[in-house]
Motif scaffolding. Structure first.
Motif, PDB file in Angstrom:
ATOM      1  N   LEU A   1       0.812  -1.227   0.000  1.00 21.08           N
ATOM      2  CA  LEU A   1       0.000   0.000   0.000  1.00 21.08           C
ATOM      3  C   LEU A   1       0.844   1.274   0.000  1.00 21.08           C
ATOM      4  O   LEU A   1       0.341   2.360  -0.272  1.00 21.08           O
ATOM      5  CB  LEU A   1      -0.948   0.003   1.211  1.00 21.08           C
ATOM      6  N   GLY A   2       2.104   1.143   0.369  1.00 19.89           N
ATOM      7  CA  GLY A   2       2.996   2.312   0.413  1.00 19.89           C
ATOM      8  C   GLY A   2       2.727   3.212   1.597  1.00 19.89           C
ATOM      9  O   GLY A   2       2.839   4.434   1.509  1.00 19.89           O
ATOM     10  N   VAL A   3       2.319   2.591   2.724  1.00 22.22           N
ATOM     11  CA  VAL A   3       2.067   3.350   3.947  1.00 22.22           C
ATOM     12  C   VAL A   3       2.832   2.704   5.098  1.00 22.22           C
ATOM     13  O   VAL A   3       3.412   1.630   4.933  1.00 22.22           O
ATOM     14  CB  VAL A   3       0.549   3.400   4.283  1.00 22.22           C
ATOM     15  N   GLY A   4       2.782   3.327   6.259  1.00 23.69           N
ATOM     16  CA  GLY A   4       3.412   2.756   7.440  1.00 23.69           C
ATOM     17  C   GLY A   4       2.548   1.638   8.013  1.00 23.69           C
ATOM     18  O   GLY A   4       1.342   1.569   7.750  1.00 23.69           O
ATOM     19  N   GLU A   5       3.163   0.788   8.821  1.00 20.26           N
ATOM     20  CA  GLU A   5       2.427  -0.344   9.403  1.00 20.26           C
ATOM     21  C   GLU A   5       1.277   0.118  10.294  1.00 20.26           C
ATOM     22  O   GLU A   5       0.257  -0.571  10.407  1.00 20.26           O
ATOM     23  CB  GLU A   5       3.379  -1.247  10.200  1.00 20.26           C
ATOM     24  N   ASN A   6       1.421   1.258  10.929  1.00 20.78           N
ATOM     25  CA  ASN A   6       0.358   1.777  11.808  1.00 20.78           C
ATOM     26  C   ASN A   6      -0.903   2.162  11.044  1.00 20.78           C
ATOM     27  O   ASN A   6      -1.976   2.262  11.627  1.00 20.78           O
ATOM     28  CB  ASN A   6       0.851   2.990  12.600  1.00 20.78           C
ATOM     29  N   ARG A   7      -0.763   2.425   9.745  1.00 22.75           N
ATOM     30  CA  ARG A   7      -1.919   2.849   8.949  1.00 22.75           C
ATOM     31  C   ARG A   7      -2.626   1.685   8.260  1.00 22.75           C
ATOM     32  O   ARG A   7      -3.603   1.898   7.539  1.00 22.75           O
ATOM     33  CB  ARG A   7      -1.489   3.889   7.911  1.00 22.75           C
TER      34      ARG A   7
ATOM     35  N   ILE B   1      -8.228  -5.720   3.752  1.00 20.27           N
ATOM     36  CA  ILE B   1      -7.111  -4.892   4.240  1.00 20.27           C
ATOM     37  C   ILE B   1      -7.213  -3.543   3.542  1.00 20.27           C
ATOM     38  O   ILE B   1      -7.410  -3.482   2.324  1.00 20.27           O
ATOM     39  CB  ILE B   1      -5.746  -5.549   3.937  1.00 20.27           C
ATOM     40  N   LYS B   2      -7.104  -2.490   4.341  1.00 17.44           N
ATOM     41  CA  LYS B   2      -7.164  -1.123   3.790  1.00 17.44           C
ATOM     42  C   LYS B   2      -6.096  -0.255   4.433  1.00 17.44           C
ATOM     43  O   LYS B   2      -5.572  -0.596   5.489  1.00 17.44           O
ATOM     44  CB  LYS B   2      -8.527  -0.481   4.079  1.00 17.44           C
ATOM     45  N   ALA B   3      -5.841   0.897   3.804  1.00 14.45           N
ATOM     46  CA  ALA B   3      -4.947   1.890   4.397  1.00 14.45           C
ATOM     47  C   ALA B   3      -5.809   2.941   5.080  1.00 14.45           C
ATOM     48  O   ALA B   3      -6.738   3.486   4.480  1.00 14.45           O
ATOM     49  CB  ALA B   3      -4.084   2.539   3.328  1.00 14.45           C
ATOM     50  N   LYS B   4      -5.539   3.195   6.346  1.00 14.48           N
ATOM     51  CA  LYS B   4      -6.271   4.226   7.079  1.00 14.48           C
ATOM     52  C   LYS B   4      -5.905   5.597   6.520  1.00 14.48           C
ATOM     53  O   LYS B   4      -4.784   5.789   6.057  1.00 14.48           O
ATOM     54  CB  LYS B   4      -5.901   4.197   8.564  1.00 14.48           C
ATOM     55  N   PRO B   5      -6.827   6.582   6.602  1.00 14.62           N
ATOM     56  CA  PRO B   5      -6.489   7.925   6.106  1.00 14.62           C
ATOM     57  C   PRO B   5      -5.432   8.592   6.980  1.00 14.62           C
ATOM     58  O   PRO B   5      -5.286   8.262   8.160  1.00 14.62           O
ATOM     59  CB  PRO B   5      -7.816   8.686   6.176  1.00 14.62           C
ATOM     60  N   LYS B   6      -4.707   9.497   6.360  1.00 15.58           N
ATOM     61  CA  LYS B   6      -3.669  10.226   7.093  1.00 15.58           C
ATOM     62  C   LYS B   6      -4.309  11.116   8.135  1.00 15.58           C
ATOM     63  O   LYS B   6      -5.342  11.744   7.876  1.00 15.58           O
ATOM     64  CB  LYS B   6      -2.884  11.121   6.136  1.00 15.58           C
ATOM     65  N   LYS B   7      -3.688  11.186   9.291  1.00 13.24           N
ATOM     66  CA  LYS B   7      -4.143  12.122  10.327  1.00 13.24           C
ATOM     67  C   LYS B   7      -3.356  13.407  10.148  1.00 13.24           C
ATOM     68  O   LYS B   7      -2.144  13.371   9.930  1.00 13.24           O
ATOM     69  CB  LYS B   7      -3.872  11.565  11.727  1.00 13.24           C
TER      70      LYS B   7
END
Length: 149
Positions: free
Chosen positions: A14-20, A49-55
């Motif tokens: 997904l190209g995001v961090g594991e926390n997202r 599985i999804k990527a959470k939005p950026k905070k």
């Protein structure tokens, strides 16, 4: 169930961090069986599985503060940084003062209180910085008997 590997692979895909990385709690068993990148990709496609939005930081407090400053509040000496000349340049202050003095001299000339030769002399003095303010100019003229007190 330990989904550390699946989370790591999903984060990479997904190209995001594991926390997202968000894993659907109802499909945890299905996700735990996924061991290859292809498996993870198919789960992403199925929305397991999804990527959470950026905070991000809220701008509400900043906007509220800016509104107050526009009204002229929150501008006291405790809120100021830098020298006086950094907030209002010396040149701007000089222009403001000189324009006020020249305006006053024009008024006096048009009223007939001073003649044009005296006006020119005082005008040059204003340009030379002889007067600190309009009050200073007035006191100068009163001292010389040009203006009556």
């Amino acid at each position: 169930m330990n989904l550390k590997t699946q989370k790591r692979l999903a984060a990479d895909i997904l190209g995001v961090g594991e926390n997202r990385v968000w894993i659907d709690p109802d499909r945890v068993t299905e996700v735990s069986t996924a061991i290859t990148r292809a498996d993870i990709r198919s789960l992403i496609k199925d929305d397991a599985i999804k990527a959470k939005p950026k905070k991000s930081t809220s701008k509400a407090r900043v906007r509220k503060h800016q509104k107050q400053v526009q009204k002229g509040l929150r501008k006291g000496s405790g809120s100021r940084k830098g020298a006086k000349g950094a907030r209002t340049p010396k040149k701007e202050a000089w222009k403001k003062r000189v324009r006020a003095l020249r305006r006053r001299l024009r008024e006096l000339r048009d009223q007939g209180t001073i003649d044009s030769s005296r006006y020119r002399k005082l005008y040059r003095m204003v340009e030379g910085g002889s007067f600190r303010s309009k009050a200073h100019l007035e006191s100068y003229l009163k001292k010389r008997g040009i203006l009556e007190e």
